[in-house]
Design a protein around this motif. Structure first.
Motif, PDB file in Angstrom:
ATOM      1  N   SER A 112       0.835  -1.192   0.000  1.00 32.85           N
ATOM      2  CA  SER A 112       0.000   0.000   0.000  1.00 32.85           C
ATOM      3  C   SER A 112       0.869   1.241   0.000  1.00 32.85           C
ATOM      4  CB  SER A 112      -0.871   0.007   1.256  1.00 32.85           C
ATOM      5  OG  SER A 112      -1.481   1.260   1.421  1.00 32.85           O
ATOM      6  N   LEU A 113       0.417   2.287  -0.658  1.00 33.39           N
ATOM      7  CA  LEU A 113       1.118   3.567  -0.618  1.00 33.39           C
ATOM      8  C   LEU A 113       0.130   4.629  -0.137  1.00 33.39           C
ATOM      9  CD1 LEU A 113       3.517   5.419  -1.285  1.00 33.39           C
ATOM     10  CD2 LEU A 113       2.645   5.565  -3.609  1.00 33.39           C
ATOM     11  N   ARG A 114      -0.853   4.931  -0.964  1.00 36.01           N
ATOM     12  CA  ARG A 114      -1.867   5.931  -0.672  1.00 36.01           C
ATOM     13  C   ARG A 114      -2.630   5.624   0.613  1.00 36.01           C
ATOM     14  NH1 ARG A 114      -1.590   7.295  -5.674  1.00 36.01           N
ATOM     15  NH2 ARG A 114      -1.197   5.106  -5.983  1.00 36.01           N
TER      16      ARG A 114
ATOM     17  N   ARG B  85      -1.920   3.630   3.107  1.00 30.99           N
ATOM     18  CA  ARG B  85      -1.107   3.683   4.314  1.00 30.99           C
ATOM     19  C   ARG B  85      -0.880   5.127   4.740  1.00 30.99           C
ATOM     20  NH1 ARG B  85       4.391   5.190   5.817  1.00 30.99           N
ATOM     21  NH2 ARG B  85       5.318   4.126   4.032  1.00 30.99           N
ATOM     22  N   MET B  86      -0.434   5.942   3.780  1.00 30.61           N
ATOM     23  CA  MET B  86      -0.083   7.322   4.137  1.00 30.61           C
ATOM     24  C   MET B  86      -1.298   8.134   4.553  1.00 30.61           C
ATOM     25  SD  MET B  86       2.844   8.322   1.389  1.00 30.61           S
ATOM     26  CE  MET B  86       3.254   9.828   2.276  1.00 30.61           C
ATOM     27  N   SER B  87      -2.390   8.010   3.803  1.00 26.21           N
ATOM     28  CA  SER B  87      -3.558   8.839   4.109  1.00 26.21           C
ATOM     29  C   SER B  87      -4.178   8.440   5.440  1.00 26.21           C
ATOM     30  CB  SER B  87      -4.591   8.752   2.977  1.00 26.21           C
ATOM     31  OG  SER B  87      -5.037   7.433   2.799  1.00 26.21           O
TER      32      SER B  87
ATOM     33  N   MET C 153       6.675  10.441   8.039  1.00 28.43           N
ATOM     34  CA  MET C 153       6.234   9.214   7.363  1.00 28.43           C
ATOM     35  C   MET C 153       7.347   8.782   6.420  1.00 28.43           C
ATOM     36  SD  MET C 153       2.152   9.355   6.656  1.00 28.43           S
ATOM     37  CE  MET C 153       1.937  10.873   5.709  1.00 28.43           C
TER      38      MET C 153
ATOM     39  N   GLU D  37       8.276  -0.903  -0.632  1.00 27.27           N
ATOM     40  CA  GLU D  37       6.847  -0.914  -0.339  1.00 27.27           C
ATOM     41  C   GLU D  37       6.016  -0.460  -1.521  1.00 27.27           C
ATOM     42  OE1 GLU D  37       5.909   0.355   3.933  1.00 27.27           O
ATOM     43  OE2 GLU D  37       7.544   1.658   3.369  1.00 27.27           O
TER      44      GLU D  37
ATOM     45  N   TRP E  26       5.941   0.979  -5.712  1.00 26.20           N
ATOM     46  CA  TRP E  26       5.910   0.347  -7.021  1.00 26.20           C
ATOM     47  C   TRP E  26       6.807   1.118  -7.973  1.00 26.20           C
ATOM     48  CZ3 TRP E  26       0.647  -0.129  -5.054  1.00 26.20           C
ATOM     49  CH2 TRP E  26       0.080   1.103  -4.704  1.00 26.20           C
TER      50      TRP E  26
ATOM     51  N   VAL F 274       0.407  13.026  -5.356  1.00 25.92           N
ATOM     52  CA  VAL F 274      -0.301  12.404  -4.238  1.00 25.92           C
ATOM     53  C   VAL F 274       0.509  12.564  -2.949  1.00 25.92           C
ATOM     54  CG1 VAL F 274      -1.042  10.199  -3.272  1.00 25.92           C
ATOM     55  CG2 VAL F 274      -1.625  10.789  -5.631  1.00 25.92           C
TER      56      VAL F 274
ATOM     57  N   TYR G 230      -0.175  14.619   1.182  1.00 25.22           N
ATOM     58  CA  TYR G 230      -0.121  14.049   2.531  1.00 25.22           C
ATOM     59  C   TYR G 230       1.010  14.629   3.373  1.00 25.22           C
ATOM     60  CZ  TYR G 230      -3.013  10.518   0.183  1.00 25.22           C
ATOM     61  OH  TYR G 230      -3.984   9.870  -0.542  1.00 25.22           O
TER      62      TYR G 230
END
Lengths: 321, 321, 321
Positions: free
Chosen positions: B47-49, B51-53, C66, C73, C75, C99, C103
């Motif tokens: 996960s990227l988005r 996890r961070m959000s 973060m 993690e 891509w 994106v 954040y």
């Protein structure tokens, strides 16, 4: 206390347990003592419970935490002195530890044994070098031969659930498909022997022939190869696999008949059953026990937080951080 | 609300959107409610988005966060009961979930489908077992069949950018080179159907034959294989690939002609274009749209924070954490 | 200052060093300025020192952090415009950066060169695109051609340990078994040339033939292939390997005789010896120096925190975050 790597760093076992239980009753009671101090958690081997419980303990004290998965994010460390580093190792532990010490007020280290060279593992070379070079207080997050935060959490759990002033505690070997370190068993034994000296428990170890632990950890314990005899009237049964110490790192038997289950529980005094987790269901421990009311495994995991929190609090106070 | 895994956990869609937009206007307005509580983010898949959000949302509420990448840091979980764990799995989900619940006040879980066994995926076995055994409120960070935080963020984005009281929203299938889960599409459809019931939107789905989503998610939506017809007068076009549900997990067509671009945009009422990201440029969506003023993809990503923050706030309040 | 990617973003080198040393004397003196702002640390390549020191710096300013290990993690990012993304890349840097910018209030980025295409590497395409699309202040955590936080920490270290008003600083090439980027050396040279212009140091570079750095970084420095001559009366010796710039990315010599050790130290004015770490002992630098009192390598690592903290403080203030 400068570092925490074994029961020998504990000056008063009874007092520590009381303090841990006091912290458990009010986990945020000391949230101000860690203010902006940094706990670094360095893993040369993977971790789930230990990482999370220690991180949680540090946060409960108001510390910042940094996790360093050297096995994944970092690089291969050189442990030997006077080498020419023209091979695979990227950084010497001298520099790596010293640098980590610049960024953290307390460092936790996990470093498993390789289970190939007994002398090397039992010298605790990595842990000792790390302590020597990092320059800040170190907490063992399981080293080659010990897992003291686990043992402390186990003792807390025993004290919480004991209905007698001196319960009978049995450490029993269990089957497994992989050769595991002796660290958890060594450490549990070491803590129980100390607890026995203080009349806190009556301690027995049972395992198949060839699975004798190193004497330095077990001296003072009753040891028997007869599991049924050991389990008789037990109040707590601590289940754990370990590979052989004498035939170092080897699996000597498939251990048929050694798995703890409800049938064996009848031999005990309705004993509570413990395991450090992760546990192989149906192999190390019966599903019937794990799903029943005698299992303490989740309680032990929960107490990891308060064991770590007690240790961190003492390191902060003792080292005047 | 005890857990958040689908639109069915939302009691009032309109009110939730309003609350999210209020939080967006003052993200730190509730920074005191999470004090020292811990949000654990458990990923069985990367996960990227998300996890961070979600981490950001938790921090905006003053919570501590712990990220657990089980796929990388952890170990293989056993999902089946009554097995003898003498193989590759290292820990049973019963213990793993219960332990995580000891260290966290709220747990987020990501668990993708395997796209091989439809029944297994659609039973949401992993999510349900995790909820059953962990003992604390759970937020889905995308499960086998749904991605509710994404859908909530999408609805917020639609409300923010709508110029009509009841905009026409079209979900259109798009080409892709890999077989993707139906989770985002199922979930978006489920939320839009609910929104349609409340007269918030007019909802249409379009896809090639063979790509019908499971009826439980789409009942109430207009469905057509004619993309041009669907796009007519659309105010929002939600672009997403998914693999077949009937021929489970398969790619049935290369989808030539289905990619949304500026040419197709002419069929719409100057529609805003949405995508959950990551997006394959030139395959799922035209560069012309992504680089133009009709794209809302970054807005959606931004709103993930406020969707998650609304959910976490409600879980804290609803569970009296 | 909007971003921090090179010495050119520093308006007053002397003042910055003073400010860093002031922060070092009271690291928590500005703990209130970062309140609830988020620092995102994005790694396209692995990091230990840089991650920890920057994270620590951010926490010292009261920021949340973060960490995003895109290489593990995340891509694979697409860097090219106008492609059809039907291959291995999963997300375009346009979306990924935008994106991340939603954040985080400040983003740090690490992006190494590939050492295959000089023009591509030296165009700093990734860093520049990231800055272009993310929409928030960016700190270089080492890019293809520079490592400015390292160089700033090095300058701080020199100022701390200098006993003359204008010490002689020598950058010397060292042997290595792997082809390394020129980034640290370029950057150190660039900072020293600027410091020399301000009469802060006297700067000399020495390396074997064929290892000339790009002129844009070295213009103004004395350059010689005679190491012994360069070392004469040196006050600081900065040891670093780099691969060839002209024969791009190649190793041209095993460098026998170029390793800095106590014997060579005699040529200097009892020089302090520096290295950015990790260092290959016995190959780049002699154990005798690293274990002796002339080594500053750990001091440099420590100063990484204060370099980063100064930069973050200026970004927060300069961008009115």
């Amino acid at each position: 206390m400068k570092h925490f790597t074994s029961v020998n760093d504990v000056n008063d076992l009874n007092k520590w347990v009381s303090e841990a239980l006091k912290i458990k009753s009010d986990p945020l009671g000391f949230v101000d003592i860690g203010g902006q101090k940094t706990m670094g958690l360095v893993f040369l081997n993977p971790s789930l419970r230990t990482r999370m419980s220690t991180q949680k303990a540090a946060m409960n004290l108001g510390m910042n935490t940094m996790v360093i998965n050297m096995d994944k994010e970092g690089w291969r460390l050189e442990m030997n002195d006077d080498v020419i580093m023209d091979g695979y190792t990227v950084e010497h532990i001298k520099e790596a530890a010293a640098v980590l010490g610049q960024y953290c007020d307390i460092l936790g280290l996990r470093c498993f044994p390789n289970l190939k060279d007994k002398q090397e593992d039992y010298s605790e070379d990595i842990l000792n070098k790390f302590i020597k070079y990092c320059g800040v207080p170190v907490v063992s997050l399981e080293s080659a031969t010990r897992h003291p935060l686990q043992s402390f959490a186990d003792l807390i759990t025993i004290k919480e659930h004991a209905t007698k002033s001196k319960p009978k505690v049995v450490l029993t070997w269990a089957p497994h498909v992989k050769p595991l370190p002796q660290a958890v068993s060594n450490s549990f034994s070491e803590w129980m022997v100390k607890a026995q000296e203080l009349n806190m428990v009556d301690f027995v170890i049972t395992h198949p022939e060839g699975y004798e632990l190193a004497e330095e950890f077990t001296k003072g314990a009753k040891i028997t190869h007869n599991q049924n005899e050991a389990l008789k009237d037990a109040d707590f049964v601590y289940v754990k696999n370990w590979s052989s110490y004498s035939n170092y790192g080897e699996i000597l038997t498939d251990g048929k008949g050694w798995m703890m289950d409800n049938e064996k529980l009848k031999l005990t005094d309705n004993a509570k059953v413990m395991h450090c987790l992760p546990v192989r269901r149906g192999l190390e421990l019966g599903n019937d026990i794990l799903d029943g009311k005698n299992s303490l495994v989740i309680h032990e995991a929960a107490n990891r937080v308060y064991a770590a929190q007690t240790v961190l609090k003492k390191l902060i106070e003792g080292n005047k951080l």
